[in-house]
Write an enzyme that holds these catalytic residues in place. Structure first.
Site, PDB file in Angstrom:
ATOM      1  N   TYR A 137       0.798  -1.390  -0.055  1.00  0.00           N
ATOM      2  CA  TYR A 137      -0.092   0.193  -0.070  1.00  0.00           C
ATOM      3  C   TYR A 137       0.692   1.441   0.105  1.00  0.00           C
ATOM      4  O   TYR A 137       0.297   2.400   0.381  1.00  0.00           O
ATOM      5  CB  TYR A 137      -1.024   0.111   1.299  1.00  0.00           C
ATOM      6  CG  TYR A 137      -1.856  -1.287   1.383  1.00  0.00           C
ATOM      7  CD1 TYR A 137      -2.603  -1.702   0.178  1.00  0.00           C
ATOM      8  CD2 TYR A 137      -1.813  -2.108   2.614  1.00  0.00           C
ATOM      9  CE1 TYR A 137      -3.347  -2.708   0.347  1.00  0.00           C
ATOM     10  CE2 TYR A 137      -2.825  -3.139   2.697  1.00  0.00           C
ATOM     11  CZ  TYR A 137      -3.430  -3.235   1.271  1.00  0.00           C
ATOM     12  OH  TYR A 137      -4.393  -4.611   1.516  1.00  0.00           O
ATOM     13  N   TRP A 164     -11.205  -3.626  -3.016  1.00  0.00           N
ATOM     14  CA  TRP A 164      -9.860  -4.036  -2.810  1.00  0.00           C
ATOM     15  C   TRP A 164      -9.066  -4.144  -4.259  1.00  0.00           C
ATOM     16  O   TRP A 164      -8.124  -3.820  -4.506  1.00  0.00           O
ATOM     17  CB  TRP A 164      -9.629  -5.150  -2.193  1.00  0.00           C
ATOM     18  CG  TRP A 164      -8.217  -5.517  -1.496  1.00  0.00           C
ATOM     19  CD1 TRP A 164      -7.507  -4.848  -0.496  1.00  0.00           C
ATOM     20  CD2 TRP A 164      -7.121  -6.233  -2.221  1.00  0.00           C
ATOM     21  NE1 TRP A 164      -6.064  -5.251  -0.516  1.00  0.00           N
ATOM     22  CE2 TRP A 164      -5.836  -6.070  -1.340  1.00  0.00           C
ATOM     23  CE3 TRP A 164      -7.256  -7.190  -3.367  1.00  0.00           C
ATOM     24  CZ2 TRP A 164      -5.001  -6.875  -1.869  1.00  0.00           C
ATOM     25  CZ3 TRP A 164      -6.263  -7.964  -3.602  1.00  0.00           C
ATOM     26  CH2 TRP A 164      -4.691  -7.435  -2.782  1.00  0.00           C
ATOM     27  N   ASP A 170     -14.289  -5.694  13.252  1.00  0.00           N
ATOM     28  CA  ASP A 170     -13.396  -5.889  12.206  1.00  0.00           C
ATOM     29  C   ASP A 170     -13.846  -7.148  10.997  1.00  0.00           C
ATOM     30  O   ASP A 170     -14.267  -8.280  11.880  1.00  0.00           O
ATOM     31  CB  ASP A 170     -11.745  -5.987  12.461  1.00  0.00           C
ATOM     32  CG  ASP A 170     -10.962  -6.566  11.433  1.00  0.00           C
ATOM     33  OD1 ASP A 170     -10.893  -6.090  10.519  1.00  0.00           O
ATOM     34  OD2 ASP A 170      -9.968  -7.187  11.814  1.00  0.00           O
TER      35      ASP A 170
END
Length: 576
Positions: free
Chosen positions: A40, A165, A257
């Site tokens: 990232y 994603w 999460d």
């Protein structure tokens, strides 16, 4: 501590590919090194961490006496090669660790930290014998990529995560190709980048396998081509290898999460099956009131107060001081530290699951007559003495919208704790509510629904959501889950339903920790969709990712209860 910053340091992998890293190291002498491997961009501000982020403060770690190495994964940003999720992380990580231990500023010991994909790169080295590696601190990570990430424990596709994603990763790749001259058409990058203006709209297109904005396909196509847990996924499943881990693990997660199941499961495996006493005894677990990302604990419908804001730095330094430097803290860190919602307090625990857990059944009852089409049912400690069922229709063209929970992208009002008034009153939701509590009840641990169900379709989904109903009427979700009924027996061997036949199934609902206070009520919501958190089942029994919603059929689904069909919510109640 005085240190040197070295940007753009290159490391050559065993196949000749060069990876880029930025390094903070001591000006003099040697130090233990903390390695982060990310796809990232090592130079983004979030990588430097601090309060409210899943990363510890990099400067705080450096000032505590550690060297820090941030490395771009293969095929991303400053590193050469082609990115393929997970494929090269073991070899590349081991080569990076070997390079570090050979530097004159390294004392030969390595720890790793980082969140999400960066947590997976840590497990990649921990499951294999990596010289120099002494500890890992994965945050919001999991080793099982099928049931804890791209799909779910119940076999449904994690739709919004997968589309978001992959578009992000393909856009990054396209930007690299354009900058290097390998791509000549900017239209693809414009298309990919433009999709982020309304990223949730990516999920509206069907068939999912033909999602036009993706374009490049590759691994995204592979994921969709393997909806079952088959050999493709088994080859990527590292969870059985966690028993070979010899280094201690600091596992950090959030109740909201999307990887919390994996975070907890991997900790349990290390704690009970780790290959060394150090791994078993020195591993730690921390869970806060967080989503996949910021550690703020602040949401529009539920605010967990100042204690809900996380700062990972101190916990990391304490952990690495002990595991890399053998510096015992004045008071040993608790094995398990959890934020208990409801009372909104942190609490230290001996182990996970909590030793004093009592799994307690809350039985489903109809609210009215024995057979109701739709209505408010009840949760009771005793099983219903009257046979009956509740019924609803699930139409894939009008799926139940996601209202809170573990969602990516992180959209305010859709992620974390959300007042369920946004979906209350729909005819495709069954609500079962317990009585007003006279005394508090703590629920901490794994939650599941054991339910008897029938359907008019050959395949459909059952979703379940645990809800805390406040005296003021707010109904705040705690945890949820989904089961694709073709996978009711086995994720590897889908089997169609016989329409009208009754099946007993278990819907996994993740983990939570919440005190239902006096005056509150415990509620269970059942439906057949949670969109776009999960893909919508077309109910045909076919290849869902390749089907248009126009091919879908409506399913009439029944939830049975009574002496022969004791459908029940199973809660981990803590008795103290």
């Amino acid at each position: 501590m005085k240190h040197i910053y070295e940007p753009d340091v290159t490391m050559t992998m065993r196949d000749g590919v060069t990876l880029a890293a930025d390094i903070w190291r001591p000006l003099e002498g040697t130090a233990p090194t903390l390695l982060v491997r990310t796809p990232y961009n090592r130079q983004t501000p979030t990588m430097y961490g601090g309060p409210g982020t899943p990363h510890p403060s990099l400067i705080g770690l450096v000032n505590a006496g550690y060297a820090v190495v941030l490395q771009d994964a293969r095929g991303t940003f400053g590193s050469e090669g082609e990115f393929e999720p997970k494929i090269n992380e073991i070899a590349d990580g081991q080569d990076a660790a070997d390079w570090i231990t050979r530097q004159d500023w390294s004392d030969g010991t390595i720890g790793m930290y980082g969140a999400s994909y960066m947590g997976m790169t840590q497990w990649a080295l921990a499951i294999k014998e990596t010289p120099g590696l002494k500890a890992i601190a994965p945050t919001m990570a999991a080793t099982d990529w099928y049931s804890e990430l791209w799909y779910s424990k119940g076999g449904a596709l994690s739709l919004s995560l997968d589309t978001m994603w992959n578009v992000m990763m393909y856009a990054n790749e396209e930007q690299r190709d354009l900058a290097s001259g390998r791509a000549s058409d900017p239209a693809t990058l414009i298309r990919l980048g433009g999709s982020f203006l309304n990223v949730l709209s990516l999920n509206d297109a069907t068939p999912v396998a033909d999602l036009p904005v993706i374009g490049k396909g590759r691994w995204f196509d592979d994921w969709l081509a393997h909806p079952d847990f088959d050999g493709y996924w088994a080859a990527q499943d590292w969870s059985p290898l966690v028993s070979s881990v010899e280094v201690p693990v600091l596992a950090i997660g959030g109740w909201y999460d999307l990887k919390i199941n994996g975070t907890v499961s991997d900790f349990i495996r290390v704690r009970t099956q780790g290959a060394s006493e150090t791994a078993r005894e020195d591993s730690r677990l921390i869970i806060g009131p967080w989503e996949h990302g910021p550690l703020t604990g602040q949401y529009a419908d539920r605010h967990f107060g100042p204690l809900g804001v996380g700062d990972a730095t101190e916990a990391h330094i304490t952990f690495f001081n002990q595991t890399l430097r053998n510096l015992a803290p004045e008071s040993p860190a608790p094995r398990v530290r959890i934020f208990v919602m409801g009372i909104d307090q942190w609490r230290d625990e001996q182990d996970w699951p909590l030793p004093d857990t009592s799994y307690t059944d809350y039985h489903l009852h109809s609210g009215g007559s024995a057979n109701t089409r739709h209505g408010d049912g009840t949760l009771q400690s005793a099983a219903s003495s009257m046979a009956g069922h509740d019924e609803f229709q699930y139409d894939p063209r009008d799926p139940l919208p996601t209202a809170g929970g573990a969602l990516l992208p992180s959209v305010p009002g859709l992620v974390g704790p959300v007042d369920q008034k946004v979906v209350d009153g729909r005819s495709d939701v069954l609500c079962y509510t317990g009585p007003v509590l006279e005394e508090p009840i703590e629920v901490t641990g794994h939650v599941e629904l054991k339910v008897f169900v029938s359907s008019s379709a050959v395949d459909t989904d059952i979703t379940a959501k645990l809800v805390d109903v406040f005296p003021d009427g707010r109904a705040i979700n705690l945890c949820d889950g989904i089961l694709r009924l073709r996978y009711r027996n086995d994720l590897s061997n889908p089997a169609p339903l016989t329409p009208g036949e009754v099946y007993e199934v278990t819907v996994p609902m993740a983990v939570t920790s919440n005190v239902f206070l006096a005056g509150h009520r415990i509620r269970l919501d059942i439906s057949s969709s949670n969109f776009p958190r999960y893909d919508r089942n077309t109910n045909t029994g076919g290849f869902i990712a390749q089907e248009s919603v126009d091919q879908a059929v409506i399913a009439t689904n029944r939830i049975m209860h009574g002496p022969e069909h004791p459908s029940r919510l199973v809660l981990p109640v803590i008795n103290r």
